[in-house]
Design a protein around this motif. Structure first.
Motif, short mmCIF file in Angstrom:
data_model
loop_
_atom_site.label_atom_id
_atom_site.label_comp_id
_atom_site.label_asym_id
_atom_site.label_seq_id
_atom_site.Cartn_x
_atom_site.Cartn_y
_atom_site.Cartn_z
N VAL A 1 -4.42 6.31 6.47
CA VAL A 1 -4.74 5.17 5.62
C VAL A 1 -5.49 4.10 6.41
O VAL A 1 -6.49 3.55 5.95
N ASN A 2 -5.01 3.85 7.61
CA ASN A 2 -5.68 2.85 8.44
C ASN A 2 -7.09 3.28 8.83
O ASN A 2 -8.00 2.45 8.91
N LEU B 1 -11.10 1.82 -3.58
CA LEU B 1 -11.73 3.10 -3.30
C LEU B 1 -10.83 3.97 -2.43
O LEU B 1 -10.69 5.18 -2.66
N VAL B 2 -10.20 3.35 -1.45
CA VAL B 2 -9.29 4.09 -0.57
C VAL B 2 -8.17 4.71 -1.40
O VAL B 2 -7.86 5.90 -1.26
N PHE B 3 -7.58 3.91 -2.30
CA PHE B 3 -6.49 4.44 -3.14
C PHE B 3 -6.98 5.64 -3.94
O PHE B 3 -6.33 6.67 -4.01
N SER B 4 -8.13 5.47 -4.55
CA SER B 4 -8.56 6.53 -5.44
C SER B 4 -8.98 7.79 -4.67
O SER B 4 -8.67 8.90 -5.09
N LEU B 5 -9.62 7.63 -3.52
CA LEU B 5 -10.02 8.83 -2.75
C LEU B 5 -8.80 9.59 -2.25
O LEU B 5 -8.80 10.82 -2.21
N LEU B 6 -7.75 8.86 -1.87
CA LEU B 6 -6.56 9.54 -1.35
C LEU B 6 -5.71 10.10 -2.49
O LEU B 6 -5.27 11.25 -2.44
N ASN B 7 -5.49 9.28 -3.52
CA ASN B 7 -4.60 9.73 -4.60
C ASN B 7 -5.22 10.86 -5.41
O ASN B 7 -4.51 11.71 -5.93
N PHE C 1 0.81 -1.22 0.00
CA PHE C 1 0.00 0.00 0.00
C PHE C 1 0.85 1.27 0.00
O PHE C 1 0.49 2.27 -0.60
N ASP C 2 1.99 1.21 0.71
CA ASP C 2 2.82 2.41 0.79
C ASP C 2 3.37 2.79 -0.58
O ASP C 2 3.66 3.95 -0.83
N GLU C 3 3.51 1.77 -1.42
CA GLU C 3 3.97 2.03 -2.79
C GLU C 3 2.84 2.65 -3.63
O GLU C 3 3.09 3.49 -4.49
N ILE C 4 1.63 2.23 -3.36
CA ILE C 4 0.48 2.65 -4.19
C ILE C 4 -0.04 4.03 -3.79
O ILE C 4 -0.35 4.86 -4.64
N ILE C 5 -0.12 4.27 -2.48
CA ILE C 5 -0.69 5.53 -2.01
C ILE C 5 0.40 6.60 -2.01
O ILE C 5 1.48 6.40 -1.46
N LEU C 6 0.10 7.72 -2.64
CA LEU C 6 1.15 8.70 -2.91
C LEU C 6 1.58 9.52 -1.69
O LEU C 6 2.74 9.57 -1.34
N ASP C 7 0.64 10.16 -1.02
CA ASP C 7 1.01 11.18 -0.04
C ASP C 7 0.98 10.72 1.42
O ASP C 7 1.25 11.52 2.31
#
Lengths: 334, 172
Positions: free
Chosen positions: A194-195, A251-257, A173-179
């Motif tokens: 993230v959690n 969804l988590v990835f997309s909402l954060l990224n 996940f740390d690789e996928i989520i940018l910020d």
């Protein structure tokens, strides 16, 4: 069309003839403009704010087979008002129980559920792997662990493999989520943004699975991968396992990224991070949209929504326990 | 075993559906088609219900029975499953006869089609036929295994379609 309602504001829910009436009440006890929710439009209720209800409204909701899910101040799932079962089928109940009690019948189902979950996790990672992120290691590790599923003899061995798969999965996940950094999964309480997002999304997924099971003949307390526990609808946990990567994590990835949910949507307390109401509302909105998105189903030759996919999973399990077709888990195919 | 009219109708459309329905695996609540049919039944000929002529006997429930003319009325949405509707009404007449009401007849009404169909009951001809059905039904319902899917065009609009045809076809 029926849809879920999310009640974030404190207030009172009452029955007004054949509709529901929600009256917001602020901290000083002042009533706001009431809102009417036509009963035919209500699929279920998610209650995040302080809510007053009386037995008249519960009787009404029960009569209409509408579930109400409650969450505490920390957005933690408290429990659900589940109306009396309206789809009783002794034959299914007995078959489901038998499928659990006989190890040689339980294990294949448990294995399939986990295999489906692993396949869906791999799908998610591969998708992001193609997007110039280095996910080769976790993917290889999960593939390796997945190979070992057929050798697991007991459900605790299975759950052990599951733990290892998840660990590898979350590391990616740390690789996928940018910020944001996740730094491994932490829950009760979630330690960072993230959690907090994953915990919240998993809860929405669990309650959705629970609701779908409620509208079938399956018993939500008899599960195969998770140990049937008391105080828990563990079959909903089994199903959520398959759908969490597909529905929650993406969804988590997309909402954060895409910065739809941002740093100011979180609140920090002593040792935990939680979504503020703004974030929780926004998440629920996008969750809802995702639930209603449709895909072309391969065997049914028609479009089905994501939430209907969960219902279909229940049908496949029912058929399996009745010896009317072997259960194959849903695996994302796109 | 008490056989309901639904079982009789399903016996003439799909044995699998009959079996599942009998064992409590019901899907009718998920279907807009079923809901629409129910609404048509409830919203047409509304004045009749006021006369309180619903009849319940041996596990069957006749929506409207006109005692004066000894006529069973059955309302249906479309005549697509006509033979199943006829079987259902014949079964009503059979149950009436078994309870001492001789010489009743039936009318199937299709309010949205503006059509009706008369059903006569001939004991000599129909009783053996219906008793044959009942025997066969009992035998199927007692089986351990559910009958297979029938793969017919009617499946598409059936409320059990998703249940019967859901599968994960391609293995990754």
């Amino acid at each position: 069309m029926k849809k879920p309602y999310y009640l974030f504001n404190p207030g009172r829910l009452s029955r007004k003839d054949n509709t529901l009436k929600f009256t917001p009440v602020d901290e000083a006890g002042n009533e706001g403009q009431p809102r009417h929710l036509p009963i035919e439009s209500v699929e279920e209720l998610y209650v995040f704010g302080a809510l007053d209800v009386n037995s008249a409204v519960l009787n009404f909701l029960g009569q209409e087979s509408i579930c109400v899910h409650f969450f505490n101040y920390y957005e933690h799932y408290t429990g659900s008002f589940m109306p009396r079962d309206y789809l009783l089928a002794g034959k299914v109940q007995i078959a489901q129980t038998r499928a659990y009690t006989e190890a040689k019948r339980r294990m294949p189902i448990a294995r399939s559920l986990l295999d489906g979950a692993a396949a869906n996790m791999l799908r998610v990672l591969r998708y992001y792997g193609y997007r110039e992120r280095d996910l080769g290691l976790p993917i290889a590790a999960i593939e390796d662990l997945r190979q070992r599923l057929p050798d697991a003899k007991t459900s605790s061995e299975l759950m052990g493999i599951e733990g290892n798969i998840r660990q590898n999965y979350y590391q990616a996940f740390d690789e996928i989520i940018l910020d944001y950094d996740m730094g491994g999964r932490s829950k009760r309480p979630p330690k960072n943004e993230v959690n907090a997002m994953i915990s919240y999304g998993n809860m929405l997924c669990y309650t959705q699975c629970l609701k779908q099971i409620y509208h079938t003949q399956l018993n939500p307390t008899i599960s195969f991968l998770h140990e049937p526990g008391y105080r828990r609808y563990s079959l909903a946990l089994d199903l959520a396992e398959i759908f969490k990567p597909v529905l929650v994590d993406r969804l988590v990835f997309s909402l954060l990224n895409k910065k739809i949910i941002q740093a100011n949507d979180f609140r920090w307390e002593l040792n935990k991070c939680l979504l503020k109401e703004s974030g929780a509302r926004n998440f629920a909105k996008y969750w809802d949209e995702r639930m209603n998105e449709t895909i072309q189903h391969r065997s049914l030759n028609k479009k089905v929504s994501y939430k209907h996919l969960i219902r279909l999973e229940c049908y496949k399990l029912t058929k399996h326990v009745l010896n009317d077709g072997e259960y194959k888990p849903f695996k994302m195919w796109w | 075993m008490q056989v309901t009219a639904t079982i009789i109708a399903y016996f003439h459309t799909c044995l699998r559906k009959m079996y599942l329905h009998h064992h409590g695996i019901r899907m009718e609540h998920t279907s807009d088609v079923v809901y629409e049919g129910k609404l048509i039944g409830e919203s047409t000929y509304e004045d009749r219900a006021a006369k309180n002529t619903q009849l319940e006997l041996d596990g069957i429930k006749i929506d409207y029975y006109d005692a004066k003319t000894k006529t069973v009325h059955e309302t249906k949405k479309s005549d697509k499953m006509e033979h199943a509707h006829e079987a259902q009404v014949l079964y009503y007449l059979y149950v009436l006869q078994r309870n001492g009401i001789e010489g009743a007849s039936g009318i199937i009404e299709y309010p949205t089609l503006r059509q009706r169909k008369h059903i006569d009951f001939d004991p000599e001809r129909d009783v053996p036929i219906i008793e044959g059905w009942l025997q066969e039904i009992e035998q199927i319902l007692e089986q351990e295994q559910c009958p297979p899917v029938i793969n017919k065009s009617i499946c598409k609009s059936c409320s059990y379609y998703d249940y019967c045809y859901v599968a994960e076809e391609i293995e990754n």
